[in-house]
Design a protein around this motif. Sequence first.
Motif, PDB file in Angstrom:
ATOM      1  N   GLY A  89       2.571   7.778   1.441  1.00 58.95           N
ATOM      2  CA  GLY A  89       2.610   7.799  -0.293  1.00 58.95           C
ATOM      3  C   GLY A  89       2.597   8.866  -0.955  1.00 58.95           C
ATOM      4  O   GLY A  89       3.399   8.953  -1.632  1.00 58.95           O
TER       5      GLY A  89
ATOM      6  N   HIS B 265       0.489   7.160  -6.240  1.00 57.32           N
ATOM      7  CA  HIS B 265      -1.488   7.278  -6.741  1.00 57.32           C
ATOM      8  C   HIS B 265      -0.931   8.933  -6.603  1.00 57.32           C
ATOM      9  O   HIS B 265      -1.719   9.113  -7.501  1.00 57.32           O
ATOM     10  CB  HIS B 265      -2.284   7.101  -5.397  1.00 57.32           C
ATOM     11  CG  HIS B 265      -3.813   7.981  -5.026  1.00 57.32           C
ATOM     12  ND1 HIS B 265      -4.577   7.333  -5.991  1.00 57.32           N
ATOM     13  CD2 HIS B 265      -4.067   8.704  -3.770  1.00 57.32           C
ATOM     14  CE1 HIS B 265      -5.932   8.538  -5.973  1.00 57.32           C
ATOM     15  NE2 HIS B 265      -5.496   9.091  -4.549  1.00 57.32           N
TER      16      HIS B 265
ATOM     17  N   ASP C 140       1.593   1.620  -3.330  1.00 58.63           N
ATOM     18  CA  ASP C 140       0.765   2.461  -4.308  1.00 58.63           C
ATOM     19  C   ASP C 140       0.124   3.666  -3.131  1.00 58.63           C
ATOM     20  O   ASP C 140      -0.434   4.934  -4.551  1.00 58.63           O
ATOM     21  CB  ASP C 140      -0.619   1.509  -3.990  1.00 58.63           C
ATOM     22  CG  ASP C 140      -0.575   0.292  -3.855  1.00 58.63           C
ATOM     23  OD1 ASP C 140       0.144  -0.030  -5.358  1.00 58.63           O
ATOM     24  OD2 ASP C 140      -2.112  -1.295  -3.434  1.00 58.63           O
ATOM     25  N   GLY C 141       0.759   4.067  -2.715  1.00 64.83           N
ATOM     26  CA  GLY C 141       0.164   5.623  -2.293  1.00 64.83           C
ATOM     27  C   GLY C 141       0.746   6.233  -3.248  1.00 64.83           C
ATOM     28  O   GLY C 141       0.747   7.799  -4.157  1.00 64.83           O
TER      29      GLY C 141
ATOM     30  N   ASP D 146       7.836   1.598  -6.060  1.00 66.18           N
ATOM     31  CA  ASP D 146       6.418   0.600  -6.180  1.00 66.18           C
ATOM     32  C   ASP D 146       7.848  -1.267  -6.693  1.00 66.18           C
ATOM     33  O   ASP D 146       6.291  -1.626  -6.180  1.00 66.18           O
ATOM     34  CB  ASP D 146       5.490   0.912  -7.526  1.00 66.18           C
ATOM     35  CG  ASP D 146       3.915   0.473  -7.047  1.00 66.18           C
ATOM     36  OD1 ASP D 146       3.551   0.306  -6.071  1.00 66.18           O
ATOM     37  OD2 ASP D 146       3.384   0.783  -8.073  1.00 66.18           O
TER      38      ASP D 146
ATOM     39  N   SER E  52      -1.217   4.554   1.868  1.00 64.66           N
ATOM     40  CA  SER E  52      -1.986   4.782   0.254  1.00 64.66           C
ATOM     41  C   SER E  52      -2.541   5.985   0.205  1.00 64.66           C
ATOM     42  O   SER E  52      -1.896   6.675  -1.192  1.00 64.66           O
ATOM     43  CB  SER E  52      -2.531   3.926  -0.421  1.00 64.66           C
ATOM     44  OG  SER E  52      -4.090   3.876   0.481  1.00 64.66           O
TER      45      SER E  52
ATOM     46  N   GLN F  69      -3.727   0.663   4.723  1.00 62.40           N
ATOM     47  CA  GLN F  69      -3.608   0.221   3.708  1.00 62.40           C
ATOM     48  C   GLN F  69      -4.030   2.432   3.239  1.00 62.40           C
ATOM     49  O   GLN F  69      -3.368   2.699   2.972  1.00 62.40           O
ATOM     50  CB  GLN F  69      -5.167  -0.244   2.831  1.00 62.40           C
ATOM     51  CG  GLN F  69      -5.301   0.303   0.676  1.00 62.40           C
ATOM     52  CD  GLN F  69      -6.348  -0.157   0.817  1.00 62.40           C
ATOM     53  OE1 GLN F  69      -7.253  -0.614   1.155  1.00 62.40           O
ATOM     54  NE2 GLN F  69      -6.637  -0.246  -0.335  1.00 62.40           N
TER      55      GLN F  69
ATOM     56  N   SER G   8       0.529  -1.632   0.217  1.00 65.20           N
ATOM     57  CA  SER G   8       0.177   0.052  -0.148  1.00 65.20           C
ATOM     58  C   SER G   8       0.308   1.013   0.517  1.00 65.20           C
ATOM     59  O   SER G   8       0.796   2.085  -0.722  1.00 65.20           O
ATOM     60  CB  SER G   8      -0.852   0.021   1.820  1.00 65.20           C
ATOM     61  OG  SER G   8      -1.714  -1.403   1.212  1.00 65.20           O
TER      62      SER G   8
END
Length: 427
Positions: A158, A30, A26-27, A177, A154, A150, A23
């Motif tokens: 993140g 993002h 992912d952040g 990532d 994220s 998460q 996560s």
Amino acid sequence: MTSDVRKLPTGFGRLWTAQTVSSLGDGVMHAALPLLALTLTRDPMALAVVTAAGTLPWLLFGMLGGALVDRWDRRRTMWIADTARAVLLAIPVAAAALDVLSIPLLAAVAFVLSLGGLFFDTAATAYLPDLLGRDPAFLERANARLRGAQTAMSGFAGPPAGSAMLVLGRAVPLLADAVSFALSAVLVRSLPAVPRPAPAARESLLRQARAGASYVFRDRLLLGLALRPAVGNVAFLAVETVLALFAHDRLGIGTFGFGLLLTAEATGGLLGAGIASSLGRRLGTGTALICTAMVEGLAILGLAAAPNPYVAGLALAVCGAGMGATMVLGPSLRQAIVPAHLMGRVASTSRMLAMCAAPFGAFLGGWLATTYDIRTPLYAAAGLLIAMTAVTATMTSNRRVEAALRGSADRKNPATESHPADALIPA
């Protein structure tokens, strides 16, 4: 669902750590992916292409992916999916290092990451109730911790990290990532094996996929739980598509400030995940889900009207709280009431509905911003979220939730879980 003080199984800690690491990556992406796209174009429709590409795997392979997960070993599926994503990210890392990134390549990156996520998330959703013995209290606690981690990674840690990494070079967030996926794969591979449902009678993959979809569409509670994120994704993707442009043009926020804006949303999400169980106990799971939908809609309305970054951050935090609570209560309920041999297909069907709705939201946001102004997608999204409460209120009522949990408890006799009841239609 009631509280429970028993300890979660040891294996859950490794699953939690793996998803926390993933996560964080992912952040990073993002925040970095839309900012990378923004360095290449300022066309809202081109930005919408990148956003929508991340939802296409669910449209193309969602139902079949769930059927495959119900056939495959779920733990193996998770670590292979993460390993594949780590390896494939080498392509955009090299492109960024050579300064040949493009919108089509970024769209391909979004597509590949989402395809791996389809298999990982579906397998993880099906694996968790097996690991926890399908205990409703365990599932609610576990999902609260997973969602909290998460959200923290994220959304809270993140995005600022992704924005900062982008200053160091375009390849840096992509590489980060990839590393997160590799570490997650190692941890997932060490998870304990869990008993698998007896294999179903030999049927085609397509027929098994249709059985899972039928199970969702003929159960009003499951359908309501699926429609909630589907309508929500239309709204949220309409907002997400133009959020970076909205933050820059209307709020005067730069690259690092955009990461902090996403962090505000994540902070609310963390709070929402933390209080989800309490909301469920006080209001009932069904009523709590209806209330969070209204909160999300009003928060997006506040974001559209925000006169400065501080009000915008507060609005996103409130919206994040509603989303965080929803993402604990809804999946926990689904995992508690769906038979083990159908879990992968039911989970993927529900997720597919949500993800298939997302491209419409992305292009709706881009079209509204191009045709009218940058705030119009936000007002439209708020209207959808508020209207959704009336549509799903009777479908996810407390009465339906309690009846479904009683039915699940009656069905826990192993004999009822060991045969291929793919044709079973819930009441």
